[in-house]
Design a protein around this motif. Sequence first.
Motif, mmCIF file in Angstrom:
data_model
loop_
_atom_site.group_PDB
_atom_site.id
_atom_site.type_symbol
_atom_site.label_atom_id
_atom_site.label_comp_id
_atom_site.label_asym_id
_atom_site.label_seq_id
_atom_site.Cartn_x
_atom_site.Cartn_y
_atom_site.Cartn_z
ATOM 1 N N ALA A 234 0.806 -0.945 -0.106
ATOM 2 C CA ALA A 234 0.020 0.002 -0.103
ATOM 3 C C ALA A 234 0.990 1.401 -0.116
ATOM 4 O O ALA A 234 0.445 2.284 -0.676
ATOM 5 N N GLY A 235 1.876 1.471 0.790
ATOM 6 C CA GLY A 235 2.847 2.415 0.656
ATOM 7 C C GLY A 235 3.680 2.774 -0.521
ATOM 8 O O GLY A 235 3.537 3.808 -0.974
ATOM 9 N N LEU A 236 3.879 1.567 -1.285
ATOM 10 C CA LEU A 236 4.425 1.698 -2.640
ATOM 11 C C LEU A 236 3.472 2.260 -3.601
ATOM 12 O O LEU A 236 3.985 3.143 -4.495
ATOM 13 N N ILE A 237 2.196 1.914 -3.410
ATOM 14 C CA ILE A 237 1.123 2.546 -4.282
ATOM 15 C C ILE A 237 1.078 3.922 -4.130
ATOM 16 O O ILE A 237 0.829 4.646 -5.101
ATOM 17 N N GLU A 238 0.926 4.332 -2.670
ATOM 18 C CA GLU A 238 0.685 5.705 -2.698
ATOM 19 C C GLU A 238 1.827 6.598 -3.072
ATOM 20 O O GLU A 238 2.029 7.600 -3.771
ATOM 21 N N LEU A 239 3.349 6.000 -2.911
ATOM 22 C CA LEU A 239 4.576 6.551 -3.476
ATOM 23 C C LEU A 239 4.326 6.829 -4.830
ATOM 24 O O LEU A 239 4.626 7.904 -5.428
ATOM 25 N N ALA A 240 4.026 5.651 -5.633
ATOM 26 C CA ALA A 240 4.377 5.838 -7.146
ATOM 27 C C ALA A 240 3.053 6.782 -7.452
ATOM 28 O O ALA A 240 2.922 7.432 -8.619
ATOM 29 N N MET A 241 2.133 7.016 -6.784
ATOM 30 C CA MET A 241 0.763 7.711 -7.371
ATOM 31 C C MET A 241 1.109 9.139 -7.060
ATOM 32 O O MET A 241 0.770 10.076 -7.993
ATOM 33 N N ARG A 242 1.809 9.641 -6.133
ATOM 34 C CA ARG A 242 2.109 10.904 -5.757
ATOM 35 C C ARG A 242 3.487 11.245 -6.358
ATOM 36 O O ARG A 242 3.677 12.587 -6.575
ATOM 37 N N ASP A 243 4.285 10.460 -6.820
ATOM 38 C CA ASP A 243 5.683 11.044 -7.244
ATOM 39 C C ASP A 243 5.653 10.592 -8.719
ATOM 40 O O ASP A 243 6.079 9.753 -9.200
ATOM 41 N N HIS A 244 5.345 11.906 -9.300
ATOM 42 C CA HIS A 244 5.397 12.013 -11.019
ATOM 43 C C HIS A 244 6.839 11.607 -11.425
ATOM 44 O O HIS A 244 6.978 10.763 -12.705
ATOM 45 N N GLU A 245 7.841 12.091 -10.996
ATOM 46 C CA GLU A 245 9.073 11.809 -11.519
ATOM 47 C C GLU A 245 9.451 10.226 -11.589
ATOM 48 O O GLU A 245 10.225 9.724 -12.298
ATOM 49 N N LEU A 246 9.033 9.594 -10.063
ATOM 50 C CA LEU A 246 9.254 8.250 -10.235
ATOM 51 C C LEU A 246 8.600 7.353 -11.119
ATOM 52 O O LEU A 246 9.080 6.465 -11.777
ATOM 53 N N ARG A 247 7.394 7.777 -11.313
ATOM 54 C CA ARG A 247 6.507 7.213 -12.059
ATOM 55 C C ARG A 247 7.093 7.130 -13.563
ATOM 56 O O ARG A 247 7.335 6.260 -14.283
ATOM 57 N N GLN A 248 7.460 8.363 -13.975
ATOM 58 C CA GLN A 248 8.185 8.465 -15.527
ATOM 59 C C GLN A 248 9.483 7.731 -15.415
ATOM 60 O O GLN A 248 9.825 7.173 -16.584
ATOM 61 N N GLU A 249 10.262 7.719 -14.554
ATOM 62 C CA GLU A 249 11.451 6.854 -14.400
ATOM 63 C C GLU A 249 11.107 5.318 -14.594
ATOM 64 O O GLU A 249 11.744 4.559 -15.368
ATOM 65 N N LEU A 250 10.014 4.900 -13.955
ATOM 66 C CA LEU A 250 9.810 3.503 -14.020
ATOM 67 C C LEU A 250 9.257 3.129 -15.279
ATOM 68 O O LEU A 250 9.493 1.958 -15.986
ATOM 69 N N VAL A 251 8.548 4.064 -15.936
ATOM 70 C CA VAL A 251 7.934 3.800 -17.362
ATOM 71 C C VAL A 251 9.293 3.667 -18.335
ATOM 72 O O VAL A 251 9.298 2.830 -19.170
ATOM 73 N N ALA A 252 10.277 4.519 -18.175
ATOM 74 C CA ALA A 252 11.548 4.641 -19.079
ATOM 75 C C ALA A 252 12.050 3.225 -18.917
ATOM 76 O O ALA A 252 12.665 2.872 -19.950
ATOM 77 N N ARG A 253 12.480 3.066 -17.798
ATOM 78 C CA ARG A 253 13.234 1.583 -17.278
ATOM 79 C C ARG A 253 12.460 0.474 -17.864
ATOM 80 O O ARG A 253 13.034 -0.603 -18.239
#
Length: 441
Positions: free
Chosen positions: A395-414
Amino acid sequence: MTHAATDLQVQHTPAHEIGYHPRAMVRSALSAMHGTAPAGVVVARTLGRALASRARASARRLLRKPRRLRIGVDIRPFYEPLTGIGWYLHHLIHAMAKHDDLELMLFGDARVTDAGPHLHTDLPPEAEYCTFDLRGLPPSRFARSLTAGAYVLWMELAGCDVFLGANYFLPRLHSAVARRRVITVHDLTYRRFPELLQKETLDNLNHVMPREIAAADAIICVSEATRRDLLHFYEIDPRRAVAIHSGLATPAAGEPVGGLPDRYLLFVSTIEPRKNLGVLLDAFESLKDRAAYDGALVVVGRIGWKSEDIVKRMRSSRWRASIHHLDYLRPGQLATVYRQAEIFVFPSLYEGFGFPLLEAMAHGVPSITARSSSLPEIGVDATLYFDPRDSAELAGLIELAMRDHELRQELVARGRKRAGEMLWSRTAEETLKVLRHAAER
């Protein structure tokens, strides 16, 4: 890392010990031909063509023309809607068929009738689909025994240099004539988590696999994690166990899917105990209870064995209006569901490879997956990891991924980069090296 197979003396299981001796079965089948004239004609004509093909191959060898590797392939996974192993075999043989220095002989059920069995995928046009086509003929109580015995003869006439059993082991008919064999082991769930399998499946694998592993000239494992498990549970020379990663198909064009929510977390896999869907439901309900996520949860997958409790839970959840279950989807429909997801979550306790994770990354979906079995090997640095028993961490990681736009973009690219490295052409090349080595021993 891929390990090369090397020479090793292997004790093969004689056909008579398996219970199928080609000559005895052919004699038995021919004795049953009385009253089966239509089927008998089909069998005779088909075997005649097979004999002619064998003669042409022998003539080419006498003339010292380049010899093509002849591979017999068990295609039983194609007789039901394709999931992990079926798609593995589908993409593998289509990639191998592009090599003009080999011949693919596809063996499944001995006969096809108006009642089936039916293939659920297309076959490479370069390959030969070996079955007695009895469609349009009247049913006969002798056809089964006739075609079973004649099928062994056909496989013998085909003169395959090596057989590939992509679904753990070869069927008994195939095994009766296989001079050389290579099998694919996808995971060792039946040894790691026996309680997660049906008793019938568990008993069958425990009975068959020791013999099959001893008889195989080489064993392909779809990940290093699977290879480690194989070496842990069986006493075999490590040089016979070869890790070859599966590939990823070109993402399909999207097809419309009705009723999808605007925003959702996504889970894709057959619903069964080892997929650990319960921990995702725990995390989702926690997020909803705290108003930390206002989207939905979409679960895509057929209802499998021992899933009654988890299905009941989805239907009775206090957040059931936000939980959507979709059954088996066509590739185009699945592509649409992936692309519209906000986050993909794969909480599986154990995976031999993990196709859904790779598919989600290819579609540009930020992914969160369990820190278990092969998943870190497949996801590397392109996904977030959690303890598969810890719903609070998820649940904590889902919250993190939802609020951190830069992290989401990094995960998408990788994720897209990692998915782009997994090519079926490479899987086919490495598999053919193993098959050639086995055939030449």
